[in-house]
Scaffold this motif. Structure first.
Motif, PDB file in Angstrom:
ATOM      1  N   UNK A   6       0.833  -1.202   0.000  1.00  0.00           N
ATOM      2  CA  UNK A   6       0.000   0.000   0.000  1.00  0.00           C
ATOM      3  C   UNK A   6       0.871   1.256   0.000  1.00  0.00           C
ATOM      4  N   UNK A   7       1.894   1.312   0.886  1.00  0.00           N
ATOM      5  CA  UNK A   7       2.755   2.472   0.953  1.00  0.00           C
ATOM      6  C   UNK A   7       3.528   2.650  -0.346  1.00  0.00           C
ATOM      7  N   UNK A   8       3.948   1.520  -0.930  1.00  0.00           N
ATOM      8  CA  UNK A   8       4.681   1.583  -2.180  1.00  0.00           C
ATOM      9  C   UNK A   8       3.815   2.132  -3.293  1.00  0.00           C
ATOM     10  N   UNK A   9       2.551   1.710  -3.323  1.00  0.00           N
ATOM     11  CA  UNK A   9       1.636   2.175  -4.357  1.00  0.00           C
ATOM     12  C   UNK A   9       1.411   3.678  -4.232  1.00  0.00           C
ATOM     13  N   UNK A  10       1.184   4.147  -3.023  1.00  0.00           N
ATOM     14  CA  UNK A  10       0.950   5.571  -2.813  1.00  0.00           C
ATOM     15  C   UNK A  10       2.177   6.383  -3.207  1.00  0.00           C
TER      16      UNK A  10
ATOM     17  N   UNK B  77     -10.634   5.994  -6.608  1.00  0.00           N
ATOM     18  CA  UNK B  77      -9.307   5.366  -6.633  1.00  0.00           C
ATOM     19  C   UNK B  77      -8.796   5.058  -8.038  1.00  0.00           C
ATOM     20  N   UNK B  78      -9.694   5.041  -9.021  1.00  0.00           N
ATOM     21  CA  UNK B  78      -9.284   4.663 -10.373  1.00  0.00           C
ATOM     22  C   UNK B  78      -9.291   5.892 -11.269  1.00  0.00           C
ATOM     23  N   UNK B  79      -8.166   6.109 -11.960  1.00  0.00           N
ATOM     24  CA  UNK B  79      -8.011   7.248 -12.850  1.00  0.00           C
ATOM     25  C   UNK B  79      -7.742   6.747 -14.263  1.00  0.00           C
TER      26      UNK B  79
ATOM     27  N   UNK C  95      -4.999   2.381 -10.706  1.00  0.00           N
ATOM     28  CA  UNK C  95      -5.726   2.275  -9.438  1.00  0.00           C
ATOM     29  C   UNK C  95      -4.760   2.595  -8.313  1.00  0.00           C
ATOM     30  N   UNK C  96      -5.070   3.633  -7.547  1.00  0.00           N
ATOM     31  CA  UNK C  96      -4.169   4.096  -6.497  1.00  0.00           C
ATOM     32  C   UNK C  96      -4.080   3.126  -5.331  1.00  0.00           C
ATOM     33  N   UNK C  97      -5.101   2.312  -5.134  1.00  0.00           N
ATOM     34  CA  UNK C  97      -5.143   1.426  -3.975  1.00  0.00           C
ATOM     35  C   UNK C  97      -4.049   0.373  -4.008  1.00  0.00           C
ATOM     36  N   UNK C  98      -3.818  -0.236  -5.173  1.00  0.00           N
ATOM     37  CA  UNK C  98      -2.861  -1.344  -5.246  1.00  0.00           C
ATOM     38  C   UNK C  98      -1.817  -1.172  -6.341  1.00  0.00           C
ATOM     39  N   UNK C  99      -1.743   0.034  -6.926  1.00  0.00           N
ATOM     40  CA  UNK C  99      -0.714   0.313  -7.925  1.00  0.00           C
ATOM     41  C   UNK C  99      -0.921  -0.461  -9.221  1.00  0.00           C
ATOM     42  N   UNK C 100      -2.117  -0.946  -9.452  1.00  0.00           N
ATOM     43  CA  UNK C 100      -2.378  -1.713 -10.678  1.00  0.00           C
ATOM     44  C   UNK C 100      -2.650  -0.755 -11.824  1.00  0.00           C
TER      45      UNK C 100
ATOM     46  N   UNK D 134      -9.282  -7.729 -15.482  1.00  0.00           N
ATOM     47  CA  UNK D 134      -8.615  -8.192 -16.697  1.00  0.00           C
ATOM     48  C   UNK D 134      -7.570  -7.165 -17.126  1.00  0.00           C
ATOM     49  N   UNK D 135      -6.346  -7.643 -17.373  1.00  0.00           N
ATOM     50  CA  UNK D 135      -5.277  -6.751 -17.788  1.00  0.00           C
ATOM     51  C   UNK D 135      -4.852  -7.074 -19.214  1.00  0.00           C
ATOM     52  N   UNK D 136      -5.047  -6.131 -20.104  1.00  0.00           N
ATOM     53  CA  UNK D 136      -4.688  -6.350 -21.499  1.00  0.00           C
ATOM     54  C   UNK D 136      -3.189  -6.510 -21.676  1.00  0.00           C
ATOM     55  N   UNK D 137      -2.413  -5.762 -20.899  1.00  0.00           N
ATOM     56  CA  UNK D 137      -0.956  -5.848 -21.071  1.00  0.00           C
ATOM     57  C   UNK D 137      -0.419  -7.215 -20.663  1.00  0.00           C
ATOM     58  N   UNK D 138      -1.091  -7.864 -19.710  1.00  0.00           N
ATOM     59  CA  UNK D 138      -0.683  -9.217 -19.335  1.00  0.00           C
ATOM     60  C   UNK D 138      -0.979 -10.179 -20.477  1.00  0.00           C
ATOM     61  N   UNK D 139      -2.125  -9.975 -21.132  1.00  0.00           N
ATOM     62  CA  UNK D 139      -2.455 -10.813 -22.283  1.00  0.00           C
ATOM     63  C   UNK D 139      -1.456 -10.605 -23.411  1.00  0.00           C
ATOM     64  N   UNK D 140      -1.041  -9.331 -23.589  1.00  0.00           N
ATOM     65  CA  UNK D 140      -0.080  -9.048 -24.649  1.00  0.00           C
ATOM     66  C   UNK D 140       1.252  -9.712 -24.363  1.00  0.00           C
ATOM     67  N   UNK D 141       1.642  -9.720 -23.078  1.00  0.00           N
ATOM     68  CA  UNK D 141       2.895 -10.381 -22.711  1.00  0.00           C
ATOM     69  C   UNK D 141       2.823 -11.880 -23.010  1.00  0.00           C
ATOM     70  N   UNK D 142       1.680 -12.484 -22.697  1.00  0.00           N
ATOM     71  CA  UNK D 142       1.507 -13.916 -22.939  1.00  0.00           C
ATOM     72  C   UNK D 142       1.581 -14.214 -24.432  1.00  0.00           C
TER      73      UNK D 142
END
Length: 273
Positions: A1-5, A161-163, A226-231, A256-264
């Motif tokens: 949490x602190x790292x994400x903030x 939390x989501x921008x 997302x500020x909560x978990x740095x996702x 769902x993360x598109x960039x994870x799919x792209x990596x795969x």
């Protein structure tokens, strides 16, 4: 949490550092603010105040028990400086009670997250114009807000939390139409996601491109955080459509993360080679 903030603070610092101090404003000029020649709207009863606030993306009301204090004239002068903001004023006891006002106060109401931010007490009675200007500039978040030195820090005053960032060159021929559709999509996610514009034509904003690991060739693009978990995730797009923005946001909200799919896909491609 602190790292994400910390990383989000770092991002905002990178985005806002070195930019010219412009007035924080809506990307597309609003038509609900009063004319520069007018003063704030007098709100004489609760229904009038409720309707006034609901009709504006950003509404600022001076709730004054005493109309003779110095800040009242300062408040009146703000109408001319912020022509895209709706200003109201009231000393009606029922209106003040409805908004839990027990002392002289200036409140900013935001449609985007249903927030009411207050300046009140003895501190505001002799407030100077520069202080009130800073409060308005910092906190005037809208359906679509452009990054600048003030709005970057103002994002911390919202519980959303989501921008979502649209990274696009404002000088491009397709900008106006893309912004129109981006704004339409923003209405679908009010109080869920903050919609933000980052002008890729501004040199300093190149830092946001690298933060989200975007290349110039991938712009325009959407970036969600997302500020909560740095996702976070990104979506390069050739054209902004309401459906595309909606699907991207819904996918992120569903995990769902598109960039994870792209990596795969990239790894699979390399294995096949």
């Amino acid at each position: 949490m602190e790292g994400a903030c910390y990383r989000w603070l770092l991002l905002l610092f990178l985005l806002t550092r070195g930019l010219a101090p412009e007035v924080a404003g809506e990307v597309e000029e609003s038509s609900d603010g009063p004319d520069a020649s007018q003063g704030p709207v007098w709100l004489t009863d609760v229904p009038a105040a409720v309707e006034f606030i609901s009709a504006a993306e950003v509404a600022i009301i001076g709730f004054f028990q005493d109309l003779e204090i110095p800040v009242v004239s300062v408040f009146h002068s703000m109408v001319q400086k912020f022509q895209d903001v709706s200003f109201g004023i009231s000393n009606d006891s029922e209106v003040l009670a409805h908004y839990n006002i027990t002392k002289n106060s200036i409140s900013l109401f935001r449609l985007v997250d249903n927030e009411q931010l207050k300046l009140e007490g003895e501190d505001i009675e002799n407030m100077e114009a520069t202080q009130l200007i800073r409060f308005i500039e910092t906190n005037s978040l809208r359906l679509v807000t452009e990054y600048n030195p003030m709005t970057g820090f103002g994002l911390f005053n919202t519980l959303i939390e989501i921008h979502l960032l649209l990274v696009i060159n404002k000088a491009s021929p397709e900008y106006a139409e893309n912004m129109h559709r981006y704004r339409e999509a923003a209405r679908l996610f009010q109080r869920k996601i903050l919609f933000i514009l980052v002008d890729s034509g501004i040199k300093e904003n190149g830092k946001v491109i690298s933060f989200f690991k975007l290349k110039e060739s991938q712009l325009p693009a959407l970036a969600i955080y997302r500020t909560l978990d740095d996702q976070w995730d990104t979506l390069p797009i050739s054209e902004v459509t309401v459906e595309r923005v909606q699907n991207f946001c819904d996918g992120f909200l569903e995990g769902k993360l598109l960039r994870e799919n792209r990596k795969s896909e990239e790894m699979t491609s390399k294995v096949e080679l």
